[in-house]
Design an enzyme around this catalytic site. Structure first.
Site, mmCIF file in Angstrom:
data_model
loop_
_atom_site.group_PDB
_atom_site.id
_atom_site.type_symbol
_atom_site.label_atom_id
_atom_site.label_comp_id
_atom_site.label_asym_id
_atom_site.label_seq_id
_atom_site.Cartn_x
_atom_site.Cartn_y
_atom_site.Cartn_z
ATOM 1 N N GLU A 21 0.834 -1.209 0.000
ATOM 2 C CA GLU A 21 0.000 0.000 0.000
ATOM 3 C C GLU A 21 0.868 1.259 0.000
ATOM 4 O O GLU A 21 1.858 1.345 0.730
ATOM 5 C CB GLU A 21 -0.907 -0.004 1.237
ATOM 6 C CG GLU A 21 -1.846 1.194 1.270
ATOM 7 C CD GLU A 21 -2.900 1.051 2.356
ATOM 8 O OE1 GLU A 21 -3.537 -0.022 2.438
ATOM 9 O OE2 GLU A 21 -3.062 2.006 3.122
ATOM 10 N N ASP A 113 -12.702 8.662 7.057
ATOM 11 C CA ASP A 113 -12.817 9.354 8.342
ATOM 12 C C ASP A 113 -13.545 10.673 8.151
ATOM 13 O O ASP A 113 -13.490 11.268 7.075
ATOM 14 C CB ASP A 113 -11.426 9.580 8.939
ATOM 15 C CG ASP A 113 -10.864 8.294 9.515
ATOM 16 O OD1 ASP A 113 -11.617 7.589 10.209
ATOM 17 O OD2 ASP A 113 -9.698 7.976 9.241
ATOM 18 N N HIS A 273 -0.719 -7.950 3.333
ATOM 19 C CA HIS A 273 -0.792 -6.602 2.774
ATOM 20 C C HIS A 273 0.143 -5.722 3.608
ATOM 21 O O HIS A 273 -0.019 -5.636 4.827
ATOM 22 C CB HIS A 273 -2.234 -6.087 2.874
ATOM 23 C CG HIS A 273 -2.470 -4.752 2.250
ATOM 24 N ND1 HIS A 273 -2.557 -4.561 0.879
ATOM 25 C CD2 HIS A 273 -2.636 -3.518 2.798
ATOM 26 C CE1 HIS A 273 -2.775 -3.280 0.619
ATOM 27 N NE2 HIS A 273 -2.830 -2.623 1.764
HETATM 28 P P1 FAD Z 1 -17.207 1.123 7.627
HETATM 29 O O1 FAD Z 1 -16.790 -0.274 7.356
HETATM 30 O O2 FAD Z 1 -18.338 1.666 6.853
HETATM 31 O O3 FAD Z 1 -17.545 1.291 9.170
HETATM 32 C C1 FAD Z 1 -16.549 1.045 10.147
HETATM 33 C C2 FAD Z 1 -17.199 0.621 11.468
HETATM 34 O O4 FAD Z 1 -17.978 1.688 12.001
HETATM 35 C C3 FAD Z 1 -18.135 -0.539 11.249
HETATM 36 O O5 FAD Z 1 -17.440 -1.752 11.459
HETATM 37 C C4 FAD Z 1 -19.243 -0.284 12.237
HETATM 38 O O6 FAD Z 1 -19.013 -0.986 13.429
HETATM 39 C C5 FAD Z 1 -19.193 1.197 12.510
HETATM 40 N N1 FAD Z 1 -20.330 1.805 11.794
HETATM 41 C C6 FAD Z 1 -20.267 2.568 10.687
HETATM 42 N N2 FAD Z 1 -21.497 2.939 10.291
HETATM 43 C C7 FAD Z 1 -22.348 2.394 11.171
HETATM 44 C C8 FAD Z 1 -23.761 2.412 11.315
HETATM 45 N N3 FAD Z 1 -24.549 3.083 10.462
HETATM 46 N N4 FAD Z 1 -24.306 1.738 12.349
HETATM 47 C C9 FAD Z 1 -23.519 1.055 13.202
HETATM 48 N N5 FAD Z 1 -22.183 1.012 13.130
HETATM 49 C C10 FAD Z 1 -21.608 1.663 12.133
HETATM 50 N N6 FAD Z 1 -9.097 6.147 5.087
HETATM 51 C C11 FAD Z 1 -9.005 7.066 4.091
HETATM 52 O O7 FAD Z 1 -9.419 8.212 4.279
HETATM 53 N N7 FAD Z 1 -8.440 6.768 2.885
HETATM 54 C C12 FAD Z 1 -7.966 5.533 2.605
HETATM 55 O O8 FAD Z 1 -7.472 5.282 1.500
HETATM 56 C C13 FAD Z 1 -8.052 4.517 3.632
HETATM 57 N N8 FAD Z 1 -7.617 3.255 3.416
HETATM 58 C C14 FAD Z 1 -7.785 2.293 4.389
HETATM 59 C C15 FAD Z 1 -7.417 0.976 4.101
HETATM 60 C C16 FAD Z 1 -7.596 -0.031 5.052
HETATM 61 C C17 FAD Z 1 -7.180 -1.448 4.717
HETATM 62 C C18 FAD Z 1 -8.143 0.290 6.345
HETATM 63 C C19 FAD Z 1 -8.288 -0.782 7.383
HETATM 64 C C20 FAD Z 1 -8.514 1.603 6.623
HETATM 65 C C21 FAD Z 1 -8.355 2.621 5.666
HETATM 66 N N9 FAD Z 1 -8.769 3.937 5.886
HETATM 67 C C22 FAD Z 1 -8.643 4.885 4.876
HETATM 68 C C23 FAD Z 1 -9.327 4.321 7.197
HETATM 69 C C24 FAD Z 1 -10.875 4.238 7.219
HETATM 70 O O9 FAD Z 1 -11.386 5.193 6.324
HETATM 71 C C25 FAD Z 1 -11.346 4.537 8.645
HETATM 72 O O10 FAD Z 1 -10.992 3.495 9.508
HETATM 73 C C26 FAD Z 1 -12.821 4.904 8.784
HETATM 74 O O11 FAD Z 1 -13.039 5.420 10.095
HETATM 75 C C27 FAD Z 1 -13.797 3.760 8.599
HETATM 76 O O12 FAD Z 1 -13.935 3.406 7.273
HETATM 77 P P2 FAD Z 1 -14.508 1.939 6.902
HETATM 78 O O13 FAD Z 1 -14.626 1.783 5.458
HETATM 79 O O14 FAD Z 1 -13.743 0.938 7.654
HETATM 80 O O15 FAD Z 1 -15.962 2.117 7.516
#
Ligand code: FAD
Length: 305
Positions: A21, A113, A273
């Site tokens: 990454e 975020d 990864h």
């Molecule tokens: P989601 O999977 O949508 O939600 C995360 C958690 O929040 C869920 O497991 C759930 O428990 C809780 N949640 C969310 N919505 C609800 C709801 N409506 N009701 C109840 N619970 C809820 N950030 C960036 O800005 N750019 C990137 O390129 C990036 N790459 C990443 C790559 C990886 C492999 C990882 C692990 C993280 C990355 N992040 C990145 C960080 C990520 O954006 C943050 O961790 C963010 O806070 C959550 O995104 P997510 O897609 O995991 O969210």
């Protein structure tokens, strides 16, 4: 656990695959560093490399430009990260199409975020995708893309409990995600327990461990809490007193990352990864130790056009 943990010969056992990454560079100097990093790691034949994504116009443009350059110059399969932050569905769909026109066939779909920073409450953009699961469905609706998503062995900081967290992962998989990549972690027992929970919930996609080689322990200790990753005391002990001794810090970091990966291999993991932080050396060293050498034949995703 194997007696000689560094005794694996290339070609024995199941082939191990890796992905790397990167983040989009902010200036010319960082751009050069990224290109050097890609050049160093490309011969290892990663399954894919991924480029992170930030909200806002210029950040978005930087991601697009980094992806474009890696595809055209290194000819590697690229997974483009995408978030729901600060954009309507139409805007995000437009970015999907733009990445696709550059040859991207794989996305890492994330909620992202909050624009106000980690810890603030996430409010979806009016008319935007609301979370990772919603975005997965949106991307899959636009083409036959491979979609990876995030997973949290220590649960996401916003999740009240593991059940809620894993329910969200299930929704992402039900909507078409075919792989999850974990947040970085340092305690392999937590990963193993998490995978058991995920399987019990009927989720069978690969849960690929995200490995963070530690280039600066001080920095990692600072941001780990916000990412929801626990830094064990034994890890802090290993880096104690090394802030001003970069050479030893680097050697210890390589040993720590290698130990983590070898232990995961002993537990049956064969896909990793690496969060490279756009620095190749630690990831390269660990790959070398596990038998991944130049011109590795393991790369299995079709090359981007
Ligand atoms: P989601 O999977 O949508 O939600 C995360 C958690 O929040 C869920 O497991 C759930 O428990 C809780 N949640 C969310 N919505 C609800 C709801 N409506 N009701 C109840 N619970 C809820 N950030 C960036 O800005 N750019 C990137 O390129 C990036 N790459 C990443 C790559 C990886 C492999 C990882 C692990 C993280 C990355 N992040 C990145 C960080 C990520 O954006 C943050 O961790 C963010 O806070 C959550 O995104 P997510 O897609 O995991 O969210």
């Amino acid at each position: 656990m194997a007696n000689n943990r560094f005794s694996r010969e290339p070609g024995t056992g199941k082939p191990v695959t890796v992905s790397f990454e990167f983040f989009p560079p902010k200036n010319e100097e960082m751009e050069e560093r990224l290109q050097e990093t890609v050049k160093r790691l490309a011969p290892l034949g990663p399954r894919f490399v991924s480029v992170t994504y930030g909200a806002g116009g210029t950040t978005r443009e930087r991601s697009l430009s980094a992806v474009r350059r890696i595809i055209s110059e290194a000819s590697l399969p690229v997974a483009a990260h995408l978030t729901c932050v600060d954009a309507t569905r139409e805007e995000v769909d437009g970015v999907v199409d733009e990445f696709a026109s550059q040859g991207v066939k794989h996305f890492v779909a994330l909620r992202g975020d909050p624009a106000d920073g980690v810890g603030a409450r996430f409010t979806p953009h009016p008319g935007g995708y609301v979370n990772g699961a919603d975005l997965v469905a949106g991307i899959r609706a636009r083409g036959d893309f491979q979609v990876s998503v995030s997973a949290y062995p220590e649960k996401h900081p916003e999740s009240p409990d593991f059940a809620t967290d894993i329910e969200m992962l299930k929704r992402k998989v039900d909507n078409g995600a075919t792989r999850a990549i974990t947040q970085f972690f340092f305690d392999n027992d937590l990963y193993e327990r998490y995978v058991e929970r995920v399987r019990r919930a009927g989720i069978y996609v690969p849960i690929v461990p995200g490995v963070l080689p530690i280039h600066s322990f001080r920095q990692v200790a600072n941001f780990a809490g916000r990412a929801g990753s626990h830094v064990p005391q034994w890890l802090a002990d290993r880096f104690e007193g090394l802030d001003d001794d970069p050479q030893t810090h680097q050697l210890v970091a390589a040993a720590v990352a290698a130990e983590q990966v070898l232990d995961l291999m002993d537990r049956g993991v064969d896909d990793f990864h690496f969060y490279t932080m756009n620095k190749p050396d630690l990831a390269f060293a660990v790959c070398h130790l596990i038998g991944i050498r130049g011109n590795n034949a393991n790369a299995s995703e079709p090359k981007a056009a």
